[in-house]
Design a protein around this motif. Structure first.
Motif, mmCIF file in Angstrom:
data_model
loop_
_atom_site.group_PDB
_atom_site.id
_atom_site.type_symbol
_atom_site.label_atom_id
_atom_site.label_comp_id
_atom_site.label_asym_id
_atom_site.label_seq_id
_atom_site.Cartn_x
_atom_site.Cartn_y
_atom_site.Cartn_z
ATOM 1 N N ASN A 89 42.913 49.108 37.973
ATOM 2 C CA ASN A 89 41.930 50.035 37.432
ATOM 3 C C ASN A 89 40.528 49.481 37.694
ATOM 4 O O ASN A 89 39.914 48.875 36.828
ATOM 5 C CB ASN A 89 42.179 50.215 35.940
ATOM 6 N N GLU A 90 40.048 49.746 38.885
ATOM 7 C CA GLU A 90 38.769 49.145 39.283
ATOM 8 C C GLU A 90 37.596 49.729 38.509
ATOM 9 O O GLU A 90 36.571 49.071 38.331
ATOM 10 C CB GLU A 90 38.558 49.354 40.786
ATOM 11 N N VAL A 91 37.784 50.966 38.087
ATOM 12 C CA VAL A 91 36.722 51.597 37.303
ATOM 13 C C VAL A 91 36.475 50.804 36.028
ATOM 14 O O VAL A 91 35.350 50.428 35.703
ATOM 15 C CB VAL A 91 37.113 53.046 36.937
ATOM 16 N N GLU A 92 37.579 50.538 35.333
ATOM 17 C CA GLU A 92 37.480 49.788 34.087
ATOM 18 C C GLU A 92 36.965 48.383 34.351
ATOM 19 O O GLU A 92 36.168 47.832 33.592
ATOM 20 C CB GLU A 92 38.863 49.723 33.423
ATOM 21 N N LEU A 93 37.438 47.830 35.448
ATOM 22 C CA LEU A 93 37.036 46.478 35.815
ATOM 23 C C LEU A 93 35.522 46.401 35.992
ATOM 24 O O LEU A 93 34.873 45.449 35.533
ATOM 25 C CB LEU A 93 37.722 46.098 37.137
ATOM 26 N N GLN A 94 35.005 47.421 36.623
ATOM 27 C CA GLN A 94 33.572 47.450 36.870
ATOM 28 C C GLN A 94 32.790 47.777 35.610
ATOM 29 O O GLN A 94 31.724 47.219 35.353
ATOM 30 C CB GLN A 94 33.278 48.502 37.947
ATOM 31 N N ARG A 95 33.381 48.662 34.831
ATOM 32 C CA ARG A 95 32.720 49.071 33.592
ATOM 33 C C ARG A 95 32.514 47.876 32.669
ATOM 34 O O ARG A 95 31.488 47.738 31.999
ATOM 35 C CB ARG A 95 33.575 50.129 32.876
ATOM 36 N N LEU A 96 33.521 47.011 32.635
ATOM 37 C CA LEU A 96 33.438 45.840 31.775
ATOM 38 C C LEU A 96 32.667 44.708 32.443
ATOM 39 O O LEU A 96 32.391 43.690 31.810
ATOM 40 C CB LEU A 96 34.851 45.353 31.414
ATOM 41 N N GLY A 97 32.331 44.889 33.704
ATOM 42 C CA GLY A 97 31.564 43.873 34.403
ATOM 43 C C GLY A 97 32.325 42.583 34.631
ATOM 44 O O GLY A 97 31.774 41.500 34.518
ATOM 45 N N ILE A 98 33.596 42.725 34.934
ATOM 46 C CA ILE A 98 34.419 41.543 35.180
ATOM 47 C C ILE A 98 34.346 41.186 36.667
ATOM 48 O O ILE A 98 34.650 42.016 37.517
ATOM 49 C CB ILE A 98 35.880 41.805 34.761
ATOM 50 N N SER A 99 33.952 39.971 36.936
ATOM 51 C CA SER A 99 33.775 39.534 38.325
ATOM 52 C C SER A 99 35.123 39.213 38.969
ATOM 53 O O SER A 99 36.150 39.165 38.308
ATOM 54 C CB SER A 99 32.875 38.312 38.380
ATOM 55 N N LYS A 100 35.065 38.988 40.274
ATOM 56 C CA LYS A 100 36.276 38.714 41.032
ATOM 57 C C LYS A 100 36.955 37.438 40.524
ATOM 58 O O LYS A 100 38.168 37.386 40.343
ATOM 59 C CB LYS A 100 35.921 38.560 42.515
ATOM 60 N N ARG A 101 36.127 36.428 40.340
ATOM 61 C CA ARG A 101 36.666 35.148 39.899
ATOM 62 C C ARG A 101 37.264 35.267 38.497
ATOM 63 O O ARG A 101 38.315 34.707 38.203
ATOM 64 C CB ARG A 101 35.542 34.111 39.907
ATOM 65 N N GLU A 102 36.577 35.979 37.666
ATOM 66 C CA GLU A 102 37.063 36.169 36.300
ATOM 67 C C GLU A 102 38.402 36.901 36.308
ATOM 68 O O GLU A 102 39.314 36.565 35.554
ATOM 69 C CB GLU A 102 36.023 36.954 35.483
ATOM 70 N N HIS A 103 38.486 37.878 37.168
ATOM 71 C CA HIS A 103 39.722 38.634 37.277
ATOM 72 C C HIS A 103 40.864 37.745 37.746
ATOM 73 O O HIS A 103 42.003 37.880 37.296
ATOM 74 C CB HIS A 103 39.528 39.796 38.258
ATOM 75 N N GLU A 104 40.532 36.839 38.610
ATOM 76 C CA GLU A 104 41.515 35.891 39.115
ATOM 77 C C GLU A 104 42.027 35.016 37.962
ATOM 78 O O GLU A 104 43.234 34.807 37.803
ATOM 79 C CB GLU A 104 40.850 35.025 40.191
ATOM 80 N N VAL A 105 41.079 34.520 37.212
ATOM 81 C CA VAL A 105 41.438 33.692 36.060
ATOM 82 C C VAL A 105 42.293 34.493 35.084
ATOM 83 O O VAL A 105 43.280 33.990 34.544
ATOM 84 C CB VAL A 105 40.168 33.172 35.350
ATOM 85 N N LEU A 106 41.911 35.735 34.892
ATOM 86 C CA LEU A 106 42.659 36.603 33.990
ATOM 87 C C LEU A 106 44.109 36.727 34.424
ATOM 88 O O LEU A 106 45.031 36.657 33.609
ATOM 89 C CB LEU A 106 42.001 37.987 33.965
ATOM 90 N N GLY A 107 44.297 36.871 35.710
ATOM 91 C CA GLY A 107 45.657 36.972 36.243
ATOM 92 C C GLY A 107 46.476 35.736 35.953
ATOM 93 O O GLY A 107 47.611 35.824 35.481
ATOM 94 N N LEU A 108 45.893 34.581 36.204
ATOM 95 C CA LEU A 108 46.613 33.334 35.968
ATOM 96 C C LEU A 108 46.854 33.128 34.479
ATOM 97 O O LEU A 108 47.881 32.581 34.068
ATOM 98 C CB LEU A 108 45.819 32.160 36.550
ATOM 99 N N MET A 109 45.899 33.560 33.693
ATOM 100 C CA MET A 109 46.050 33.463 32.242
ATOM 101 C C MET A 109 47.266 34.257 31.786
ATOM 102 O O MET A 109 48.032 33.810 30.932
ATOM 103 C CB MET A 109 44.796 34.012 31.565
#
Lengths: 140, 140
Positions: B70-90
């Motif tokens: 959900n890239e829309v939500e991702l952008q809306r929340l202002g989550i960066s690429k690196r943060e998203h990566e960390v989120l995945g591993l988390m």
DNA sequence: CGATAAATCACCCGTTCGGGTGAAGGTTTT
DNA sequence: AAAACCTTCACCCGAACGGGTGATTTATCG
């Protein structure tokens, strides 16, 4: 699903009517039998695809979100009722303290339960426990 | 999918052949046109259902368990690429230290990312972050 | 009735997490 | 070029977590 079947029946009836109608009028003599069959084939193919999708989609939808607890696994791992309860709250993202408040027990009790859960699930972190529990269908 | 289409074409051709065959022989004169059409309709309905299922099953399978970010939500929340990566591993149940090792950065960096994630996801614990991220379809 | 399992609580210790602040170097955008 | 943003790292501190041991009270089962 019932509506789909009804609609399908109506479509069939309508087609038969249309066929009967054009059959005893002008067009039928001018067109070859192959054309006729081709049109019917095309129509019913489309109708079949549509009906098939309608009929199978709901199955897939209900199979997806439905959750059935895997009691076999639960028993195999020797997870008690209380532990399972704690596991559920853990999966909700509650802290040990919050779980304790929820269950009206002390923090230490919850810690004991979680410790036992980690042993039984063979994990070392609560996030892993939640992940594993979901995968084993111990929680939704 | 390609095989399905080919099979469908072959079935069609076969049917035409069969029709041609019986048409110029004995049976055709004895049977009414309605029977003919009915048989064709039935055949192509079944064929349509089958083809429809074949063609859509993959879609449904991929739409179900398949994950669309959900890239829309991702952008809306202002989550960066690196943060998203960390989120995945988390979400995989890794500890901050393990995430740090995975990404070849320091523990502090990971902590910064997680902290920012918690702010952006409006949560305070990693379990909640994972839960929320899944619900928002930011991770599978 | 005794054994066994479950649930409850406590204490200790070390690690991990979360929250806050600050800062340096890089990229993108304006 | 300046502003804005991302990424990286550091330090501090308190709270939460995980691991271990031990103990008491209820069931529950043989």
């Amino acid at each position: 699903m019932t509506r789909t079947i009804i609609f399908y029946g109506v479509a069939l009836a309508a087609l038969v009517l249309v066929l009967k109608f054009i059959e005893y009028r002008f067009i039928v003599r001018d067109l070859s039998i192959e054309f006729y069959l081709g049109a019917v084939a095309l129509f019913f193919t489309v109708l079949g695809v549509w009906a098939g999708r309608k009929l199978t989609r709901k199955k897939i939808v209900t199979v997806g979100p439905a959750f059935v607890l895997n009691e076999v696994e639960l028993q195999r791992l020797g997870i008690s009722k209380r532990e399972h309860e704690v596991l559920g709250l853990m999966a909700e993202g509650l802290s040990n303290q919050e779980i304790a408040d929820h269950l009206f027990v002390s923090l230490n009790t919850v810690k004991t339960h979680t410790s036992n859960l980690f042993l039984k699930l063979e994990v070392s972190r609560r996030t892993q426990a939640v992940q594993r529990a979901k995968q084993l269908r111990l929680i939704p």
